[in-house]
Design a protein around this motif. Structure first.
Motif, PDB file in Angstrom:
ATOM      1  N   GLN A 568       7.584 -17.521   3.899  1.00  0.00           N
ATOM      2  CA  GLN A 568       6.255 -17.070   4.324  1.00  0.00           C
ATOM      3  C   GLN A 568       5.374 -16.873   3.082  1.00  0.00           C
ATOM      4  OE1 GLN A 568       6.445 -14.104   7.705  1.00  0.00           O
ATOM      5  NE2 GLN A 568       8.642 -14.150   7.175  1.00  0.00           N
ATOM      6  N   VAL A 569       4.352 -17.713   2.982  1.00  0.00           N
ATOM      7  CA  VAL A 569       3.533 -17.768   1.774  1.00  0.00           C
ATOM      8  C   VAL A 569       2.226 -17.000   1.976  1.00  0.00           C
ATOM      9  CG1 VAL A 569       2.299 -19.301   0.198  1.00  0.00           C
ATOM     10  CG2 VAL A 569       4.537 -19.979   1.112  1.00  0.00           C
ATOM     11  N   HIS A 570       1.872 -16.201   0.973  1.00  0.00           N
ATOM     12  CA  HIS A 570       0.611 -15.448   0.991  1.00  0.00           C
ATOM     13  C   HIS A 570      -0.136 -15.763  -0.296  1.00  0.00           C
ATOM     14  CE1 HIS A 570       2.439 -12.962   4.217  1.00  0.00           C
ATOM     15  NE2 HIS A 570       3.529 -13.037   3.455  1.00  0.00           N
ATOM     16  N   THR A 571      -1.052 -16.715  -0.262  1.00  0.00           N
ATOM     17  CA  THR A 571      -1.871 -17.019  -1.439  1.00  0.00           C
ATOM     18  C   THR A 571      -3.191 -16.259  -1.338  1.00  0.00           C
ATOM     19  OG1 THR A 571      -2.693 -19.008  -0.331  1.00  0.00           O
ATOM     20  CG2 THR A 571      -0.854 -19.287  -1.865  1.00  0.00           C
ATOM     21  N   GLY A 572      -3.833 -16.080  -2.491  1.00  0.00           N
ATOM     22  CA  GLY A 572      -5.074 -15.316  -2.516  1.00  0.00           C
ATOM     23  C   GLY A 572      -4.838 -13.833  -2.297  1.00  0.00           C
ATOM     24  N   TYR A 573      -3.603 -13.381  -2.515  1.00  0.00           N
ATOM     25  CA  TYR A 573      -3.246 -11.972  -2.336  1.00  0.00           C
ATOM     26  C   TYR A 573      -2.988 -11.341  -3.702  1.00  0.00           C
ATOM     27  CZ  TYR A 573      -2.620 -11.434   2.738  1.00  0.00           C
ATOM     28  OH  TYR A 573      -2.834 -11.307   4.081  1.00  0.00           O
ATOM     29  N   LYS A 574      -3.753 -10.293  -4.015  1.00  0.00           N
ATOM     30  CA  LYS A 574      -3.570  -9.554  -5.251  1.00  0.00           C
ATOM     31  C   LYS A 574      -2.734  -8.309  -4.986  1.00  0.00           C
ATOM     32  CE  LYS A 574      -6.131  -7.258  -8.986  1.00  0.00           C
ATOM     33  NZ  LYS A 574      -7.483  -6.896  -9.500  1.00  0.00           N
ATOM     34  N   GLY A 575      -1.613  -8.180  -5.695  1.00  0.00           N
ATOM     35  CA  GLY A 575      -0.746  -7.019  -5.495  1.00  0.00           C
ATOM     36  C   GLY A 575      -1.375  -5.754  -6.048  1.00  0.00           C
ATOM     37  N   LEU A 576      -1.438  -4.710  -5.212  1.00  0.00           N
ATOM     38  CA  LEU A 576      -2.049  -3.446  -5.621  1.00  0.00           C
ATOM     39  C   LEU A 576      -1.008  -2.389  -5.958  1.00  0.00           C
ATOM     40  CD1 LEU A 576      -4.925  -3.208  -2.969  1.00  0.00           C
ATOM     41  CD2 LEU A 576      -5.038  -4.112  -5.303  1.00  0.00           C
ATOM     42  N   ILE A 583       4.862  -4.737  -0.500  1.00  0.00           N
ATOM     43  CA  ILE A 583       3.747  -4.770  -1.451  1.00  0.00           C
ATOM     44  C   ILE A 583       2.440  -4.672  -0.683  1.00  0.00           C
ATOM     45  CG2 ILE A 583       2.600  -6.064  -3.288  1.00  0.00           C
ATOM     46  CD1 ILE A 583       5.131  -7.534  -3.845  1.00  0.00           C
ATOM     47  N   VAL A 584       1.626  -3.734  -1.098  1.00  0.00           N
ATOM     48  CA  VAL A 584       0.277  -3.636  -0.546  1.00  0.00           C
ATOM     49  C   VAL A 584      -0.616  -4.560  -1.370  1.00  0.00           C
ATOM     50  CG1 VAL A 584      -1.689  -2.138  -0.077  1.00  0.00           C
ATOM     51  CG2 VAL A 584       0.655  -1.263   0.205  1.00  0.00           C
ATOM     52  N   CYS A 585      -1.258  -5.525  -0.698  1.00  0.00           N
ATOM     53  CA  CYS A 585      -2.063  -6.541  -1.370  1.00  0.00           C
ATOM     54  C   CYS A 585      -3.492  -6.514  -0.846  1.00  0.00           C
ATOM     55  CB  CYS A 585      -1.476  -7.933  -1.134  1.00  0.00           C
ATOM     56  SG  CYS A 585       0.207  -8.145  -1.704  1.00  0.00           S
ATOM     57  N   ALA A 586      -4.393  -7.015  -1.663  1.00  0.00           N
ATOM     58  CA  ALA A 586      -5.786  -7.197  -1.241  1.00  0.00           C
ATOM     59  C   ALA A 586      -6.047  -8.686  -1.133  1.00  0.00           C
ATOM     60  CB  ALA A 586      -6.729  -6.563  -2.254  1.00  0.00           C
ATOM     61  N   ASP A 587      -6.655  -9.097  -0.017  1.00  0.00           N
ATOM     62  CA  ASP A 587      -7.014 -10.511   0.117  1.00  0.00           C
ATOM     63  C   ASP A 587      -8.310 -10.788  -0.632  1.00  0.00           C
ATOM     64  OD1 ASP A 587      -9.127  -9.648   1.738  1.00  0.00           O
ATOM     65  OD2 ASP A 587      -8.084 -10.125   3.605  1.00  0.00           O
ATOM     66  N   GLU A 588      -8.814 -11.994  -0.525  1.00  0.00           N
ATOM     67  CA  GLU A 588      -9.996 -12.374  -1.302  1.00  0.00           C
ATOM     68  C   GLU A 588     -11.234 -11.592  -0.898  1.00  0.00           C
ATOM     69  OE1 GLU A 588      -9.637 -16.553  -0.423  1.00  0.00           O
ATOM     70  OE2 GLU A 588      -8.980 -16.980  -2.476  1.00  0.00           O
ATOM     71  N   ALA A 589     -11.208 -11.032   0.298  1.00  0.00           N
ATOM     72  CA  ALA A 589     -12.336 -10.220   0.755  1.00  0.00           C
ATOM     73  C   ALA A 589     -12.162  -8.744   0.410  1.00  0.00           C
ATOM     74  CB  ALA A 589     -12.508 -10.380   2.273  1.00  0.00           C
ATOM     75  N   GLY A 590     -11.026  -8.394  -0.186  1.00  0.00           N
ATOM     76  CA  GLY A 590     -10.782  -7.014  -0.565  1.00  0.00           C
ATOM     77  C   GLY A 590     -10.050  -6.206   0.485  1.00  0.00           C
ATOM     78  N   LYS A 591      -9.725  -6.826   1.616  1.00  0.00           N
ATOM     79  CA  LYS A 591      -9.023  -6.110   2.679  1.00  0.00           C
ATOM     80  C   LYS A 591      -7.552  -5.966   2.325  1.00  0.00           C
ATOM     81  CE  LYS A 591      -8.096  -6.242   7.651  1.00  0.00           C
ATOM     82  NZ  LYS A 591      -8.273  -7.021   8.912  1.00  0.00           N
ATOM     83  N   GLU A 592      -6.991  -4.775   2.583  1.00  0.00           N
ATOM     84  CA  GLU A 592      -5.605  -4.519   2.236  1.00  0.00           C
ATOM     85  C   GLU A 592      -4.645  -4.955   3.339  1.00  0.00           C
ATOM     86  OE1 GLU A 592      -4.790  -0.603   0.843  1.00  0.00           O
ATOM     87  OE2 GLU A 592      -6.223  -0.706  -0.812  1.00  0.00           O
ATOM     88  N   HIS A 593      -3.476  -5.481   2.895  1.00  0.00           N
ATOM     89  CA  HIS A 593      -2.427  -5.909   3.812  1.00  0.00           C
ATOM     90  C   HIS A 593      -1.085  -5.480   3.233  1.00  0.00           C
ATOM     91  CE1 HIS A 593      -5.245  -8.822   5.761  1.00  0.00           C
ATOM     92  NE2 HIS A 593      -5.728  -8.903   4.525  1.00  0.00           N
TER      93      HIS A 593
END
Length: 649
Positions: A568-576, A583-593
Motif C-alpha cells: 500500500q503506497v502513500h506518495t505525497g505524504y510527509k511524516g509528522l 505514522i501521522v502524515c500530512a498530504d499535499e494539502a496539509g490534511k493529516e492522516h
C-alpha cells in the motif's frame, strides 16, 4: 589437475570447431560504435577482456544485416564502408588470440528498429518494417515487408556471415528471439500474413529457414551456425513452449547449436534478463525441455553466475553450453577461475542492471562491481609501483576494500582499518534480503581477496588523526562511508522503529504490520522483501514518485514488484510524528492522516560522514576521499573511486 566442475570445464566440438569449455560469453552490444557503425577500439577491448578471462566463445553483438530496413545505430559490415571489415578483423583477432572462439550475432530488429538509440526521438525517422502492417504501442507505423524485400534481407544475412568469416570469426549466431524480426515472423502475435510466410507454423518458420540456408551457403559446411530463439514468448498471444519445441524441430537440421532464451524485450525485459527478484536460472527449463526433442547441442542462459548451478545444468543434461553476459561483466575471469578451481574468488553479478542502464542513458558501459568495464583501454592490469609505500585505508566497505586490494596488488604495504567487528560496510545489511544476498556476498568475497593480497586487516579499529600520525603512513584513503538519516521527527527513535541498515540485526522486532518510511530505492526494496514475507506493508514517501534514485532499467521492475506484492503506497505524504499506532502524515494539502502499523522501518536515506573526513584530510602526504563519505551514492561509485585512488598512489 582434478577439476571441481568437470562438466563446465569439458571441451566441446560444435561443427568443425573445438571450444575449450562450456562457458560462453553471451551477446553484448559494444559502446563506441562509430558514426559509420563500425566497431570502435574501446569495444574491441571490451570483447577481448572476456576472451582473456577464459570464456569458450565470445559473441559480438549486434550486427544489423540490412540497414536499408533497419537503420539502428548498431554494427554494420560491408565492403564499401571504410574501416568496417578491418574493425571486425581486429576484434575477432583480439578474442581469438586468448584461446576463445570469436562469434558474431546477426540481427534485424524489424518493427522495433531504434530500440537502443539514446535519442529516442530519432526512432520516428527510421523505417519500421515487420511481417505485417500495424502500429507499434508507441504510435509508430509498421510497414509490411514485401516478398522482394524479404528475399533481399535473406541474402543480406548470408553476405554478412561471409564477411564475418572473412574477418576471422569462427561461429555465426543468428538472432531469432526476443521480439526481433525473425521472432516476429515466428510469432502469431506479430505475424498475420496470409502468404507463404504466415498462417501455419511451417509457413511462419520459413523465413528463419531461408536465413539459415543463406548463411550456410556463404560459410560452408562444418562452420558452426548457432540459432538463438526464445523457447517461449511467455505472453498471451505469443507462442508457448510446446510450439517452441516444434519451431526448434523444424530448424535443427540446418544448425549446429540451438541457443534457447526466453520472452521478448517488448513484453518482458525482466524475463529475458532475469532480475534480482527471480531465481537464478529461471529460464533453464525452456532449454531443458527443448533439448529432449532435438539432436543438436543446446545452450541455455538467464541470470547464471554460480558455477555449482551451471555444473548441474550440464551434468544433468539440461543443456550442453551455458551462456553468461552480466556475470562476465562483473568478473570476466569467471571461466578462468572455474577452470583453476578458484571459484571462491569469483565476484558475482548483482543483477542490479547498472550495466544496461548506463548503456541506455549515456551509450557507455559501467559495472557496479568491476571498474574496468567500458574503460578497458585505460588498462586492465594493475601495474606494480616503482616506489612501494605504506598505505592506510580507513573503512572496510566495498570502496575501502577495493582500494586496499588494488594498492596491495601494486606492491604497497596496506593496512585496512574497520571500526566494527566485520568488513562489508553497508553491504552487511543486505544479508537479510534474499534477493540482495549477493551484495552481502560481495563484501565477503572482497574481504577474502584483500586477505589473499596481503592486506593487514584491523577490525574494531577507529581511525583518528592521532592513529594515522602514529602509523606514519605515506598514503591515506578515507572510505568511512555514510550514516542513516534520522531527522528530528517525534517518535522516530522509539522502540517500534528499526533503521533499515540495522534490519538484519533487529528482524525479530518487526511485526506483521509494517510501515516503510521512505520510498527511495532502499525503502522500496525493503518493502518488497517484507511483503514477500507475507507482512502487511505500507510505504510512505514525501515525494510524488517512488525510487527516483533507481536506475532506468531496475526502476520499472522494482515498481512492478511493489504493485504485484500488494504494497500500500502513500506518495505525497510527509511524516509528522510516529506513534504506537503508526505514522501521522500530512498530504499535499496539509490534511493529516494516520498510516497504520506497529513497526516502522526508517529508510530516509544516507548522509556522508564529512565530520570524520575533515578530521583526517591532512594526515598524510597523499590523501584520497572515496565513496559515500564524499557524497552518499552507490556501490558503483565507491568501487570505481577506490580502485582509482589506489592506482594514483
Amino acid at each position: 589437475m582434478q577439476k571441481k566442475y568437470p562438466n563446465l570445464c569439458k571441451p566441446i566440438k560444435i561443427g568443425n570447431v573445438n571450444f575449450r569449455n562450456r562457458m560462453f560469453s553471451a551477446p553484448m552490444g559494444g559502446t563506441d560504435i562509430t558514426a559509420d557503425c563500425t566497431i570502435g577500439r574501446a569495444s574491441t577491448a571490451f570483447y577481448e577482456l572476456r576472451g582473456k578471462g577464459g570464456a569458450g566463445a565470445v559473441t559480438v553483438s549486434e550486427l544489423v544485416v540490412h540497414p536499408e530496413t533497419e537503420g539502428s545505430h548498431m554494427y554494420h559490415l560491408d565492403l564499401h564502408t571504410v574501416g568496417a571489415l578491418s574493425s571486425f578483423t581486429y576484434t575477432a583477432d583480439a578474442i581469438r588470440r586468448h584461446g576463445a572462439i570469436a562469434s558474431v550475432e546477426l540481427s534485424h530488429s524489424g518493427q522495433y528498429a531504434g530500440t537502443y538509440l539514446t535519442d529516442k526521438d530519432k526512432k520516428s525517422g527510421l523505417s519500421q518494417w515487420g511481417p505485417s502492417a500495424g502500429v507499434r504501442p508507441d504510435g509508430l507505423e509498421v510497414k509490411e515487408l514485401t516478398e522482394e524485400i524479404i528475399a533481399d534481407i535473406v541474402a543480406a544475412y548470408g553476405k554478412c556471415a561471409g564477411l564475418a568469416k572473412r574477418a576471422g570469426f569462427e561461429m555465426i549466431m543468428i538472432h531469432c528471439g526476443h521480439g526481433w524480426l525473425i521472432n516476429q515472423f515466428l510469432s502469431p502475435f506479430f505475424n498475420s500474413r496470409t502468404d507463404k510466410y504466415g498462417g501455419s507454423l511451417e509457413n511462419r518458420v520459413r523465413f528463419a529457414q531461408e536465413v539459415v540456408d543463406s548463411v550456410r551457403k556463404e560459410v560452408g559446411p562444418g562452420f558452426p551456425i548457432e540459432l538463438r530463439m526464445s523457447g517461449s514468448e511467455l505472453f498471451e498471444g505469443g507462442y508457448d513452449l510446446a510450439e517452441g519445441v516444434e519451431i526448434a524441430k523444424l530448424l535443427e537440421s540446418r544448425i549446429d547449436l540451438l541457443h534457447v532464451s526466453a520472452g521478448t524485450y517488448q513484453k518482458g525485459f525482466s524475463v529475458t534478463h532475469p532480475s534480482m527478484f527471480v531465481p537464478h536460472g529461471c529460464n533453464v527449463y525452456l532449454a531443458a525441455e527443448i533439448k529432449k526433442h532435438v539432436s543438436v547441442p543446446v545452450a541455455t542462459l538467464g541470470g547464471l553466475n554460480d558455477p555449482a548451478m551451471m555444473e548441474e545444468i550440464i551434468a544433468s543434461g539440461k543443456a550442453d553450453v551455458v551462456y553468461m553476459a552480466r556475470a562476465l561483466l562483473a568478473d570476466p575471469e569467471l571461466p578462468r577461475k572455474v577452470m583453476s578451481n578458484r571459484d571462491e574468488d569469483i565476484i558475482k553479478c548483482l543483477r542490479c542492471f547498472t550495466c544496461m542502464a548506463e548503456r541506455a542513458v549515456t551509450s557507455t558501459r559501467r559495472c557496479t562491481v568491476n571498474p574496468l568495464i567500458g574503460r578497458e583501454l585505460d588498462g586492465v592490469e594493475v601495474v606494480p609501483s616503482s616506489r612501494p609505500c605504506k598505505v592506510l585505508v580507513a573503512g572496510g566497505g566495498p570502496g575501502g576494500m577495493k582500494a586496499a586490494i588494488t594498492a596491495a596488488q601494486r606492491g604497497h604495504k596496506v593496512i585496512l582499518c574497520e571500526k566494527s567487528d566485520q568488513l562489508g560496510g553497508i553491504l552487511k545489511s543486505e544479508q537479510a534480503l534474499s534477493f540482495k544476498y549477493e551484495m552481502y556476498e560481495l563484501g565477503v568475497t572482497l574481504g577474502k581477496l584483500a586477505k589473499d593480497a596481503g592486506v593487514e586487516i584491523r577490525l574494531n579499529t577507529t581511525v583518528t588523526k592521532e592513529y594515522v600520525e602514529k602509523e606514519n603512513v605515506d598514503a591515506l584513503i578515507i572510505a568511512v562511508g555514510s550514516e542513516p538519516l534520522v531527522p528530528p521527527i517525534p517518535g522516530l527513535k522509539g522502540e517500534n522503529v528499526v533503521v533499515v541498515n540495522n534490519y538484519y540485526l533487529e528482524k525479530d522486532k518487526v511485526s506483521n504490520d509494517v510501515i516503510v518510511f521512505g520510498g527511495g530505492l532502499a525503502g522500496c526494496e525493503a518493502a518488497i522483501h517484507l511483503a514477500k514475507e507475507c507482512k502487511n506493508v505500507h510505504l510512505v514517501e514525501m515525494r510524488t514518485e517512488l525510487a527516483p534514485d533507481a536506475n532506468i532499467r531496475h526502476r520499472p521492475i522494482l515498481l512492478t514488484e511493489i504493485e504485484n506484492n500488494n504494497i500500500q503506497v502513500h506518495t505525497g505524504y510527509k511524516g509528522l510524528r510516529i506513534t504506537d499506532e503508526g505514522i501521522v502524515c500530512a498530504d499535499e494539502a496539509g490534511k493529516e492522516h494516520l498510516v497504520p502499523g506497529t513497526t516502522v522501518i526508517c529508510a530516509l536515506g544516507q548522509s556522508a560522514r564529512r565530520n570524520v573526513v575533515e578530521d583526517l584530510v591532512d594526515c598524510a602526504p597523499y590523501v584520497a576521499q572515496i565513496g559515500d563519505c564524499v557524497r552518499a551514492s552507490t556501490i558503483t561509485t565507491a568501487i570505481y573511486q577506490g580502485y582509482h585512488a589506489a592506482l594514483d598512489i
